[in-house]
Scaffold this motif. Structure first.
Motif, PDB file in Angstrom:
ATOM      1  N   ALA A   1       0.868  -1.172   0.000  1.00 54.30           N
ATOM      2  CA  ALA A   1       0.000   0.000   0.000  1.00 54.30           C
ATOM      3  C   ALA A   1       0.907   1.225   0.000  1.00 54.30           C
ATOM      4  O   ALA A   1       1.660   1.443   0.957  1.00 54.30           O
ATOM      5  CB  ALA A   1      -0.911   0.011   1.217  1.00 54.30           C
ATOM      6  N   GLU A   2       0.863   1.990  -1.091  1.00 51.79           N
ATOM      7  CA  GLU A   2       1.657   3.216  -1.173  1.00 51.79           C
ATOM      8  C   GLU A   2       0.768   4.400  -0.810  1.00 51.79           C
ATOM      9  O   GLU A   2      -0.272   4.626  -1.436  1.00 51.79           O
ATOM     10  CB  GLU A   2       2.231   3.414  -2.574  1.00 51.79           C
ATOM     11  CG  GLU A   2       3.127   4.650  -2.656  1.00 51.79           C
ATOM     12  CD  GLU A   2       3.441   5.096  -4.074  1.00 51.79           C
ATOM     13  OE1 GLU A   2       4.318   5.969  -4.230  1.00 51.79           O
ATOM     14  OE2 GLU A   2       2.796   4.593  -5.019  1.00 51.79           O
TER      15      GLU A   2
ATOM     16  N   LEU B   1       8.144   9.893 -13.312  1.00 47.92           N
ATOM     17  CA  LEU B   1       7.363   8.670 -13.415  1.00 47.92           C
ATOM     18  C   LEU B   1       6.832   8.427 -14.818  1.00 47.92           C
ATOM     19  O   LEU B   1       6.359   7.325 -15.115  1.00 47.92           O
ATOM     20  CB  LEU B   1       6.193   8.707 -12.415  1.00 47.92           C
ATOM     21  CG  LEU B   1       6.574   8.880 -10.944  1.00 47.92           C
ATOM     22  CD1 LEU B   1       5.325   8.888 -10.074  1.00 47.92           C
ATOM     23  CD2 LEU B   1       7.530   7.782 -10.495  1.00 47.92           C
ATOM     24  N   ASP B   2       6.906   9.424 -15.687  1.00 43.42           N
ATOM     25  CA  ASP B   2       6.486   9.237 -17.080  1.00 43.42           C
ATOM     26  C   ASP B   2       7.485   8.390 -17.862  1.00 43.42           C
ATOM     27  O   ASP B   2       7.163   7.871 -18.926  1.00 43.42           O
ATOM     28  CB  ASP B   2       6.319  10.585 -17.787  1.00 43.42           C
ATOM     29  CG  ASP B   2       5.221  11.444 -17.170  1.00 43.42           C
ATOM     30  OD1 ASP B   2       4.461  10.912 -16.346  1.00 43.42           O
ATOM     31  OD2 ASP B   2       5.140  12.635 -17.523  1.00 43.42           O
TER      32      ASP B   2
ATOM     33  N   SER C   1       8.891   1.926  -9.539  1.00 43.31           N
ATOM     34  CA  SER C   1       8.293   0.618  -9.773  1.00 43.31           C
ATOM     35  C   SER C   1       6.848   0.568  -9.294  1.00 43.31           C
ATOM     36  O   SER C   1       5.955   0.066  -9.990  1.00 43.31           O
ATOM     37  CB  SER C   1       9.109  -0.472  -9.073  1.00 43.31           C
ATOM     38  OG  SER C   1       8.487  -1.734  -9.178  1.00 43.31           O
ATOM     39  N   LEU C   2       6.598   1.092  -8.108  1.00 41.41           N
ATOM     40  CA  LEU C   2       5.238   1.068  -7.560  1.00 41.41           C
ATOM     41  C   LEU C   2       4.277   1.879  -8.429  1.00 41.41           C
ATOM     42  O   LEU C   2       3.163   1.425  -8.741  1.00 41.41           O
ATOM     43  CB  LEU C   2       5.243   1.613  -6.136  1.00 41.41           C
ATOM     44  CG  LEU C   2       5.945   0.766  -5.077  1.00 41.41           C
ATOM     45  CD1 LEU C   2       6.052   1.533  -3.769  1.00 41.41           C
ATOM     46  CD2 LEU C   2       5.207  -0.550  -4.857  1.00 41.41           C
ATOM     47  N   ALA C   3       4.686   3.083  -8.822  1.00 38.54           N
ATOM     48  CA  ALA C   3       3.798   3.953  -9.596  1.00 38.54           C
ATOM     49  C   ALA C   3       3.509   3.367 -10.974  1.00 38.54           C
ATOM     50  O   ALA C   3       2.359   3.376 -11.440  1.00 38.54           O
ATOM     51  CB  ALA C   3       4.413   5.342  -9.727  1.00 38.54           C
ATOM     52  N   ARG C   4       4.534   2.852 -11.659  1.00 38.75           N
ATOM     53  CA  ARG C   4       4.338   2.290 -12.989  1.00 38.75           C
ATOM     54  C   ARG C   4       3.540   0.985 -12.926  1.00 38.75           C
ATOM     55  O   ARG C   4       2.687   0.728 -13.782  1.00 38.75           O
ATOM     56  CB  ARG C   4       5.687   2.044 -13.653  1.00 38.75           C
ATOM     57  CG  ARG C   4       6.564   3.267 -13.860  1.00 38.75           C
ATOM     58  CD  ARG C   4       6.118   4.150 -14.994  1.00 38.75           C
ATOM     59  NE  ARG C   4       6.239   3.514 -16.298  1.00 38.75           N
ATOM     60  CZ  ARG C   4       6.048   4.169 -17.445  1.00 38.75           C
ATOM     61  NH1 ARG C   4       5.742   5.462 -17.439  1.00 38.75           N
ATOM     62  NH2 ARG C   4       6.150   3.546 -18.600  1.00 38.75           N
TER      63      ARG C   4
ATOM     64  N   TYR D   1      -1.570  11.856 -14.260  1.00 38.66           N
ATOM     65  CA  TYR D   1      -2.618  10.940 -13.789  1.00 38.66           C
ATOM     66  C   TYR D   1      -2.669  10.930 -12.260  1.00 38.66           C
ATOM     67  O   TYR D   1      -3.739  11.051 -11.654  1.00 38.66           O
ATOM     68  CB  TYR D   1      -2.367   9.534 -14.321  1.00 38.66           C
ATOM     69  CG  TYR D   1      -3.162   8.455 -13.621  1.00 38.66           C
ATOM     70  CD1 TYR D   1      -4.530   8.312 -13.837  1.00 38.66           C
ATOM     71  CD2 TYR D   1      -2.546   7.580 -12.717  1.00 38.66           C
ATOM     72  CE1 TYR D   1      -5.263   7.330 -13.183  1.00 38.66           C
ATOM     73  CE2 TYR D   1      -3.273   6.599 -12.056  1.00 38.66           C
ATOM     74  CZ  TYR D   1      -4.629   6.478 -12.290  1.00 38.66           C
ATOM     75  OH  TYR D   1      -5.355   5.510 -11.636  1.00 38.66           O
ATOM     76  N   ARG D   2      -1.512  10.819 -11.632  1.00 40.75           N
ATOM     77  CA  ARG D   2      -1.482  10.791 -10.170  1.00 40.75           C
ATOM     78  C   ARG D   2      -1.929  12.124  -9.578  1.00 40.75           C
ATOM     79  O   ARG D   2      -2.615  12.168  -8.550  1.00 40.75           O
ATOM     80  CB  ARG D   2      -0.082  10.405  -9.684  1.00 40.75           C
ATOM     81  CG  ARG D   2       0.179   8.911  -9.823  1.00 40.75           C
ATOM     82  CD  ARG D   2       1.639   8.569  -9.697  1.00 40.75           C
ATOM     83  NE  ARG D   2       2.193   8.736  -8.368  1.00 40.75           N
ATOM     84  CZ  ARG D   2       2.292   7.774  -7.444  1.00 40.75           C
ATOM     85  NH1 ARG D   2       1.817   6.570  -7.690  1.00 40.75           N
ATOM     86  NH2 ARG D   2       2.869   8.012  -6.260  1.00 40.75           N
TER      87      ARG D   2
END
Length: 450
Positions: A190-191, A277-278, A319-322, A410-411
């Motif tokens: 859970a982030e 993150l893009d 890694s988590l975001a992608r 998006y985030r």
């Protein structure tokens, strides 16, 4: 056999789910762990390394119960398994597995949720599978509520742990790279995050059973070994949540939940630079093992598991975001949009080529639900001899951002809109249950309109 129209009404009807988290539960889990350690010693097996200092979740965060509709639980399960690579689904249709449980749960606003007669019948044949998967749905829903209460200014993303870890480690014999050989891992991360600020990560373990509280104690003792397998930052400072959902055949279900605290879990960059993150995620090959603190002048041997050290914070956040973004695009049925979000070891190839017959999803449907336009994929099947249509997707404007790999934007959007999505569980124009999540995804079902 209940008419399909009545089943759909039941799916949208909220009822109460009891939350059990107190010092007595901690004691029961500690006793179960001690008993397991004794059995392992008799068999000349090493004792498991478990999370120390389990604690109850404060009632101010969890409450004595939470109100959920069965359809919300199935939405939570569907999102959680969209990248799970189970069976012949080839990735694109994984989330439809949640629809097995459209008749498994029942309740009303004045009672506690329990297994329906159909759910009890299914448990006779598929007890382990049903309790495990429904346990995931309840654990994910509860985790999100607890952490949103704890961090009201932040968003919460649930990410499958194996998929996120595979970007940096080889987990099994089919993975290329130095393998850990350790089978205990969290089920999810859970982030908790806010644009422009460091995020915090909680390893999550989710289990379920059709037995009683004693079995939940044993499951939580095992779950504490699963979450202990990942350290983020300093030794034994990573906070976590562990769950066991008790789904008895003759009474209301109970979600048993405990936590561990700590000062770790924060993904703070070591410098002013912050990874975009893009950009595509680079697959790495970290050596497994968790480094304990030094004992005097002598370094200690590494313990089995996975260590996100300070030099890996930015990479792990990436890694988590992608991975979370790829889970959303897979949920919409768009394999082409999912491919860029995954590395080879994470399962990129599952989203290429031709899917198995009757399992593939196609991103080709669009509906307006509770006032928002969503794009995604649909699935038609029979529910008690009546044809029904299920739809999974994401808000159209958010999908355009994800399709263009604009993860940062998006985030930012889902963070700003996290509290403004409709809370209703039924759409009169759609004529069926609808669940909208703060990540912009939707799951809906209705009788098929011919």
């Amino acid at each position: 056999m209940k008419p399909a129209a009545d089943v759909l009404k039941d799916l949208a009807r909220r009822s109460n789910v009891s939350i059990h988290s107190n010092s007595a539960l901690v004691g029961g889990v500690e006793d179960a762990a001690a008993e397991d350690d004794a059995e392992r010693k008799e068999k000349e097996l090493d004792a498991l390394r478990r999370k120390p200092s389990l604690q109850p979740v404060p009632a101010s965060e969890s409450g004595a119960s939470i109100s959920l509709a069965p359809w919300e639980v199935l939405h939570a399960l569907a999102r959680a398994i969209s990248l799970s690579n189970r069976g012949a689904g080839r990735g694109l249709a994984e989330h439809w597995g949640a629809l097995k449980y459209t008749q498994a749960l029942t309740g009303d606003p004045h009672s506690f949720m329990k297994l329906s007669p159909e759910g009890r019948d299914t448990a006779d044949y598929y007890k382990a599978l049903q309790s495990s998967e429904l346990g995931v749905g309840f654990a994910v829903a509860a985790t999100e509520r607890i952490l949103r209460h704890r961090y009201p200014d932040h968003a919460v993303s649930i990410v499958p742990a194996d998929t996120a870890l595979r970007a940096g480690w080889a987990l099994t014999s089919r993975d290329k790279g130095p393998r850990s050989g350790y089978r205990y891992r969290p089920h999810f991360f859970a982030e908790v995050w806010k644009p422009g600020e460091p995020s915090r990560v909680f390893p999550i373990a989710a289990k379920g059973n059709h037995s009683n509280a004693a079995v939940s104690h044993t499951q939580l003792a095992s779950a504490s070994a699963h979450v202990e397998a990942v350290h983020i930052g300093a030794w034994d400072q990573t906070p976590s949540l562990i769950h066991s959902t008790e789904l008895p055949l003759d009474g209301p279900l109970t979600l048993h939940v405990l936590q561990t605290k700590g000062t770790g879990g924060w993904l703070r960059g070591s410098g002013p630079s912050r990874q975009n993150l893009d950009e595509s995620l680079e697959e790495e090959n970290h050596f497994p093992g968790i480094q304990p603190p030094v004992d005097g002048d002598e370094p200690r041997d590494k313990e089995p598991g996975f260590h996100v050290t300070s030099d890996r914070y930015e990479w792990f956040r990436h890694s988590l975001a992608r991975t979370a973004a790829g889970g959303v695009t897979a949920f919409t049925g768009d394999g082409e949009a999912t491919i860029p979000y995954l590395t080879t070891r994470q399962g990129r190839k599952r989203f290429t080529g031709i899917a198995h017959p009757a399992t593939g999803s196609v991103h080709d449907a669009s509906y307006t639900l509770l006032g928002t336009r969503f794009v995604g994929t649909d699935h038609v099947f029979r529910l008690n001899r009546t044809r029904v249509e299920a739809f999974s997707g994401v808000a159209a404007d958010l999908f355009e951002l994800l399709a263009g790999q604009q993860v940062e934007q998006y985030r930012s959007e889902i963070h700003s809109r996290r509290s403004s999505w409709p809370k209703e569980t039924w759409d009169r124009r759609w004529k069926g249950p609808v669940s909208i999540h703060p990540d912009g995804t939707v799951l809906a079902i209705r009788l098929l309109i011919s």
